[in-house]
Design a protein around this motif. Sequence first.
Motif, PDB file in Angstrom:
ATOM      1  N   THR A 459     -47.306-103.839  -3.895  1.00 26.23           N
ATOM      2  CA  THR A 459     -46.502-103.404  -2.753  1.00 26.23           C
ATOM      3  C   THR A 459     -45.958-101.998  -2.925  1.00 26.23           C
ATOM      4  OG1 THR A 459     -44.536-104.429  -3.734  1.00 26.23           O
ATOM      5  CG2 THR A 459     -45.836-105.768  -2.190  1.00 26.23           C
ATOM      6  N   ALA A 460     -46.255-101.373  -4.047  1.00 23.89           N
ATOM      7  CA  ALA A 460     -45.695-100.055  -4.321  1.00 23.89           C
ATOM      8  C   ALA A 460     -46.327 -99.006  -3.422  1.00 23.89           C
ATOM      9  CB  ALA A 460     -45.896 -99.687  -5.788  1.00 23.89           C
ATOM     10  N   GLY A 461     -45.505 -98.094  -2.943  1.00 23.52           N
ATOM     11  CA  GLY A 461     -45.969 -96.973  -2.147  1.00 23.52           C
ATOM     12  C   GLY A 461     -45.672 -95.664  -2.842  1.00 23.52           C
ATOM     13  N   ILE A 462     -45.986 -94.574  -2.158  1.00 23.53           N
ATOM     14  CA  ILE A 462     -45.752 -93.255  -2.758  1.00 23.53           C
ATOM     15  C   ILE A 462     -44.272 -93.047  -3.027  1.00 23.53           C
ATOM     16  CG2 ILE A 462     -45.912 -90.772  -2.324  1.00 23.53           C
ATOM     17  CD1 ILE A 462     -48.503 -91.238  -0.883  1.00 23.53           C
ATOM     18  N   GLU A 463     -43.399 -93.538  -2.106  1.00 26.83           N
ATOM     19  CA  GLU A 463     -41.964 -93.389  -2.324  1.00 26.83           C
ATOM     20  C   GLU A 463     -41.528 -94.092  -3.596  1.00 26.83           C
ATOM     21  OE1 GLU A 463     -43.379 -94.547   0.349  1.00 26.83           O
ATOM     22  OE2 GLU A 463     -43.030 -93.035   1.918  1.00 26.83           O
ATOM     23  N   ASP A 464     -42.107 -95.270  -3.883  1.00 29.72           N
ATOM     24  CA  ASP A 464     -41.767 -95.992  -5.111  1.00 29.72           C
ATOM     25  C   ASP A 464     -42.217 -95.225  -6.343  1.00 29.72           C
ATOM     26  OD1 ASP A 464     -40.721 -98.316  -3.708  1.00 29.72           O
ATOM     27  OD2 ASP A 464     -42.799 -98.741  -3.179  1.00 29.72           O
ATOM     28  N   ILE A 465     -43.378 -94.566  -6.261  1.00 28.31           N
ATOM     29  CA  ILE A 465     -43.863 -93.782  -7.397  1.00 28.31           C
ATOM     30  C   ILE A 465     -42.953 -92.583  -7.653  1.00 28.31           C
ATOM     31  CG2 ILE A 465     -45.766 -92.329  -8.190  1.00 28.31           C
ATOM     32  CD1 ILE A 465     -47.681 -94.232  -6.811  1.00 28.31           C
ATOM     33  N   LEU A 466     -42.534 -91.930  -6.577  1.00 33.52           N
ATOM     34  CA  LEU A 466     -41.640 -90.783  -6.748  1.00 33.52           C
ATOM     35  C   LEU A 466     -40.317 -91.213  -7.352  1.00 33.52           C
ATOM     36  CD1 LEU A 466     -42.301 -88.865  -3.404  1.00 33.52           C
ATOM     37  CD2 LEU A 466     -43.354 -88.504  -5.636  1.00 33.52           C
ATOM     38  N   GLU A 467     -39.811 -92.370  -6.909  1.00 36.41           N
ATOM     39  CA  GLU A 467     -38.568 -92.881  -7.495  1.00 36.41           C
ATOM     40  C   GLU A 467     -38.774 -93.264  -8.957  1.00 36.41           C
ATOM     41  OE1 GLU A 467     -35.339 -96.504  -6.736  1.00 36.41           O
ATOM     42  OE2 GLU A 467     -37.018 -96.176  -5.360  1.00 36.41           O
ATOM     43  N   PHE A 468     -39.958 -93.810  -9.270  1.00 34.70           N
ATOM     44  CA  PHE A 468     -40.279 -94.209 -10.638  1.00 34.70           C
ATOM     45  C   PHE A 468     -40.294 -92.991 -11.570  1.00 34.70           C
ATOM     46  CE2 PHE A 468     -43.707 -94.643 -13.794  1.00 34.70           C
ATOM     47  CZ  PHE A 468     -43.269 -95.733 -14.519  1.00 34.70           C
ATOM     48  N   MET A 469     -40.814 -91.870 -11.095  1.00 30.85           N
ATOM     49  CA  MET A 469     -40.929 -90.677 -11.942  1.00 30.85           C
ATOM     50  C   MET A 469     -39.622 -89.922 -12.071  1.00 30.85           C
ATOM     51  SD  MET A 469     -44.717 -89.258 -10.999  1.00 30.85           S
ATOM     52  CE  MET A 469     -44.597 -88.056 -12.307  1.00 30.85           C
ATOM     53  N   GLY A 470     -38.679 -90.173 -11.186  1.00 32.28           N
ATOM     54  CA  GLY A 470     -37.338 -89.608 -11.321  1.00 32.28           C
ATOM     55  C   GLY A 470     -37.332 -88.099 -11.317  1.00 32.28           C
ATOM     56  N   GLU A 471     -36.776 -87.516 -12.371  1.00 36.31           N
ATOM     57  CA  GLU A 471     -36.605 -86.061 -12.446  1.00 36.31           C
ATOM     58  C   GLU A 471     -37.936 -85.318 -12.552  1.00 36.31           C
ATOM     59  OE1 GLU A 471     -35.861 -86.104 -17.308  1.00 36.31           O
ATOM     60  OE2 GLU A 471     -34.293 -85.441 -15.940  1.00 36.31           O
ATOM     61  N   HIS A 472     -38.989 -86.011 -12.928  1.00 34.30           N
ATOM     62  CA  HIS A 472     -40.294 -85.360 -13.068  1.00 34.30           C
ATOM     63  C   HIS A 472     -40.995 -85.183 -11.723  1.00 34.30           C
ATOM     64  CE1 HIS A 472     -39.892 -85.840 -17.397  1.00 34.30           C
ATOM     65  NE2 HIS A 472     -39.603 -87.121 -17.189  1.00 34.30           N
ATOM     66  N   THR A 473     -40.398 -85.671 -10.676  1.00 33.08           N
ATOM     67  CA  THR A 473     -41.020 -85.550  -9.354  1.00 33.08           C
ATOM     68  C   THR A 473     -41.223 -84.091  -8.966  1.00 33.08           C
ATOM     69  OG1 THR A 473     -39.984 -87.620  -8.681  1.00 33.08           O
ATOM     70  CG2 THR A 473     -40.784 -86.206  -6.927  1.00 33.08           C
ATOM     71  N   VAL A 474     -40.312 -83.227  -9.379  1.00 37.10           N
ATOM     72  CA  VAL A 474     -40.404 -81.811  -8.998  1.00 37.10           C
ATOM     73  C   VAL A 474     -41.609 -81.132  -9.628  1.00 37.10           C
ATOM     74  CG1 VAL A 474     -37.927 -81.628  -8.617  1.00 37.10           C
ATOM     75  CG2 VAL A 474     -38.849 -81.170 -10.895  1.00 37.10           C
ATOM     76  N   ASP A 475     -42.189 -81.756 -10.660  1.00 33.79           N
ATOM     77  CA  ASP A 475     -43.320 -81.146 -11.357  1.00 33.79           C
ATOM     78  C   ASP A 475     -44.661 -81.609 -10.806  1.00 33.79           C
ATOM     79  OD1 ASP A 475     -41.553 -79.827 -13.093  1.00 33.79           O
ATOM     80  OD2 ASP A 475     -41.390 -81.620 -14.347  1.00 33.79           O
ATOM     81  N   ILE A 476     -44.661 -82.390  -9.726  1.00 35.56           N
ATOM     82  CA  ILE A 476     -45.915 -82.853  -9.129  1.00 35.56           C
ATOM     83  C   ILE A 476     -46.459 -81.772  -8.209  1.00 35.56           C
ATOM     84  CG2 ILE A 476     -46.989 -84.619  -7.683  1.00 35.56           C
ATOM     85  CD1 ILE A 476     -44.833 -86.538  -8.548  1.00 35.56           C
ATOM     86  N   LYS A 477     -47.768 -81.552  -8.269  1.00 37.63           N
ATOM     87  CA  LYS A 477     -48.397 -80.587  -7.386  1.00 37.63           C
ATOM     88  C   LYS A 477     -48.338 -81.085  -5.945  1.00 37.63           C
ATOM     89  CE  LYS A 477     -51.766 -78.540 -10.578  1.00 37.63           C
ATOM     90  NZ  LYS A 477     -53.214 -78.304 -10.827  1.00 37.63           N
ATOM     91  N   PRO A 478     -48.364 -80.185  -4.989  1.00 37.80           N
ATOM     92  CA  PRO A 478     -48.447 -80.623  -3.578  1.00 37.80           C
ATOM     93  C   PRO A 478     -49.683 -81.496  -3.355  1.00 37.80           C
ATOM     94  CG  PRO A 478     -47.911 -78.285  -3.720  1.00 37.80           C
ATOM     95  CD  PRO A 478     -48.246 -78.726  -5.110  1.00 37.80           C
ATOM     96  N   HIS A 479     -49.522 -82.577  -2.638  1.00 36.76           N
ATOM     97  CA  HIS A 479     -50.594 -83.545  -2.379  1.00 36.76           C
ATOM     98  C   HIS A 479     -51.167 -84.079  -3.689  1.00 36.76           C
ATOM     99  CE1 HIS A 479     -50.499 -82.223   1.772  1.00 36.76           C
ATOM    100  NE2 HIS A 479     -50.680 -80.983   1.380  1.00 36.76           N
ATOM    101  N   GLY A 480     -50.323 -84.224  -4.681  1.00 33.09           N
ATOM    102  CA  GLY A 480     -50.810 -84.587  -6.016  1.00 33.09           C
ATOM    103  C   GLY A 480     -50.758 -86.058  -6.337  1.00 33.09           C
ATOM    104  N   VAL A 481     -50.307 -86.916  -5.427  1.00 30.32           N
ATOM    105  CA  VAL A 481     -50.245 -88.355  -5.687  1.00 30.32           C
ATOM    106  C   VAL A 481     -51.423 -89.019  -4.988  1.00 30.32           C
ATOM    107  CG1 VAL A 481     -48.884 -90.459  -5.465  1.00 30.32           C
ATOM    108  CG2 VAL A 481     -47.741 -88.273  -5.869  1.00 30.32           C
TER     109      VAL A 481
END
Length: 720
Positions: A459-481
């Motif tokens: 049931t996990a979505g992209i929002e759940d992945i971003l929440e899972f990564m926490g502070e590291h979310t800012v280091d994701i490339k655009p359209h990188g998930v």
Amino acid sequence: MASHSDTLVVFFGATAGANGGKLGSDEREIILLVWQIVDLHEKKVGKLHRCLVKPDTLELTDQCKEETGLTLDDIVKAEPLDKVLQQFQQSVSSEVKCLGRSSCTLCVNSPLIIRQALHPEASKKNLVLPECFFSFVDVRKEFHKCCPNAGPMEKLTLTSMLECVGLPAVSEQLMGVREVKSMVQLTLCILAEPYNHKFSCVETVKYKFDSGTCSKTEPVDSETVIRARGLPWQSSDQDIARFFKGLNIAKGGVALCLNAQGRRNGEALVRFINSEHRDLALERHKHHMGSRYIEVYKATGEEFLKIAGGTSNEVAQFLSKENQVIIRMRGLPFTATPQEVLSFLGPESPVTDGSEGLLFVKYPDGRPTGDAFVLFSCEEYAQNALKKHKQILGKRYIELFRSTAAEVQQVLNRYMSTPLISTLPPSPIVPVPVLATPPFLPAASSTRDCVRLRGLPYTAGIEDILEFMGEHTVDIKPHGVHMVLNQQGRPSGDAFIQMKSPDKAFMVAQKCHKKTMKDRYVEVFQCSTEEMSIVLMGGTLNRSGLSPPPCKLPCLSPPTAYAAFPTPPAILSEAALYQPPLLAAPRPPQTTTHSPAHTLAYYPPQPHLYMNMNMNYTAYYPSPPVSPSTVSYFAAPPGAVAAAVAAQPHHAAAAAAAATPVLPQPGALVRMQGLPYNTGVKDILSFFQGYQYAPDEYSGVVQMNEQARSLIQPKEWLCL
């Protein structure tokens, strides 16, 4: 009709539950009936009658006890509804006769007692109501005609109407008696000067539902349509009309909805004669049909026409016979004739007008569907026909159901709109150009700037992945998930994320590995886009390292076409037909020492990647269901090219082979399928014993295949 009636029967009733404006909305039974006769000519009144009614369920709500002043002890001693109705009929008939009159009409303060209480309860108890209960006048509407300045008709009450004409309110304490006396005073007042009113607004209750057809061009007011949900699958239009007994349904106004398989889905659209009846129907939300409660919602005229509307002249002619019972037959042999159907139904259930009362449902090309509709002139014949349910005709059992005119239209509309050539299911391969790579997907690289998430909740979505990564979310490339889906389009539990640098990917893998997401721990591995492609082909990636997949794309990807006969980019090669969702873009043709006529397009060791997220990424190189009868998947070079290659000196062929990783092609390509693991070169040569070949022309091919064979599973395709 009241305008021609000699007397009015002023009538009032109360139920064991809600009364007043909500009378009948809770399905409670009637516990009180009060009536009194008024002579319209002599302006005289008869005796007032008050009768208690014993309900089947001996229970009174607190509101009912407070309003009526009745207790369970009072109603336990009363007569049931059928006995009270007989008493009503006898007393009214005798009084009308004593007055020397011949007819009477009911007069009520609200239609609820007739439409929402008396008729529904009588229908459930299979009681036959006296004829006088099928027409009535509403004292509020009659008063509003006399005194239009008294205010909106919906807000008129007995007290306000008495006050408007200057009459005092009735001081009677007993409920029912008070209301009847008030209505009698109002009636006598508007009959006298200066009003001299004549009761003419007679409302009627239909005795039965009238079936009929509806044209798609017919205007249907959305304020008259409801949707009933939760119906028993075997219910007919008559059953639905019985559920709404007391309310007038428009002719042909019941449309049973069918699912994609042509079976009833438990819903129906019902069209009433006006919005007032539609509003009363909405009050029957969650009332019961047998043991099932029925949900009632608003619907639109467009929805009704979509189900019930039709344009077929054949259907219109078939349904033009009114007052017919319609039966649907399903599962007929395709060769069944009208005479065979009539013989199956037998003489005890004669069809209206013989074969003219049969309507076979066919596809647009005239092929039979196995369905037919039959008309019967009466209920008895229809019941006899239904006894044939699941009996055998030919070699098939036949299903018989009650049907409706709207269902006839709906079934015919559905089959007549079916294409002559059935639509095949979509191919699992999306026919996109091989070279078309989305701009946000990376090229294959050994730089470990990606991470793989394994074990995600489905049931996990992209929002759940971003929440899972926490502070590291800012280091994701655009359209990188990138969420990986299986072949059914559902989440597979894996995702790949592109980070801005290898250091960022390393930090994510260290800090988020086995971190919890929705009560599940998620594994996080650092990887590169090259490793990502190998994982998608079936390899494994964990902290111990990378295990290659059972097959390796660069080694087994065959040539797509010869330069002399180029393949359009939008056409996928066989490699694309039997691949995971990881397509390789072929390198442009390379210039070699050979003639351009036999230059080849091939798959390089490090291709650009394209992820098809709608396919199973573990289904690498599945064997086709049957072996192809030709070699057209891998085009052989034309004879002139083959002859030119064969005529080359040995050293030139060797130089060409060393210059490019592609295979020399002295002749047609052949495949070998199902080789044993211990197969050697001699075994293959022995297999082709009797065919002419030159050892110096096949040696390189065999060596390559030995290397490739160590990377493949049994039953994989092998190119020679």
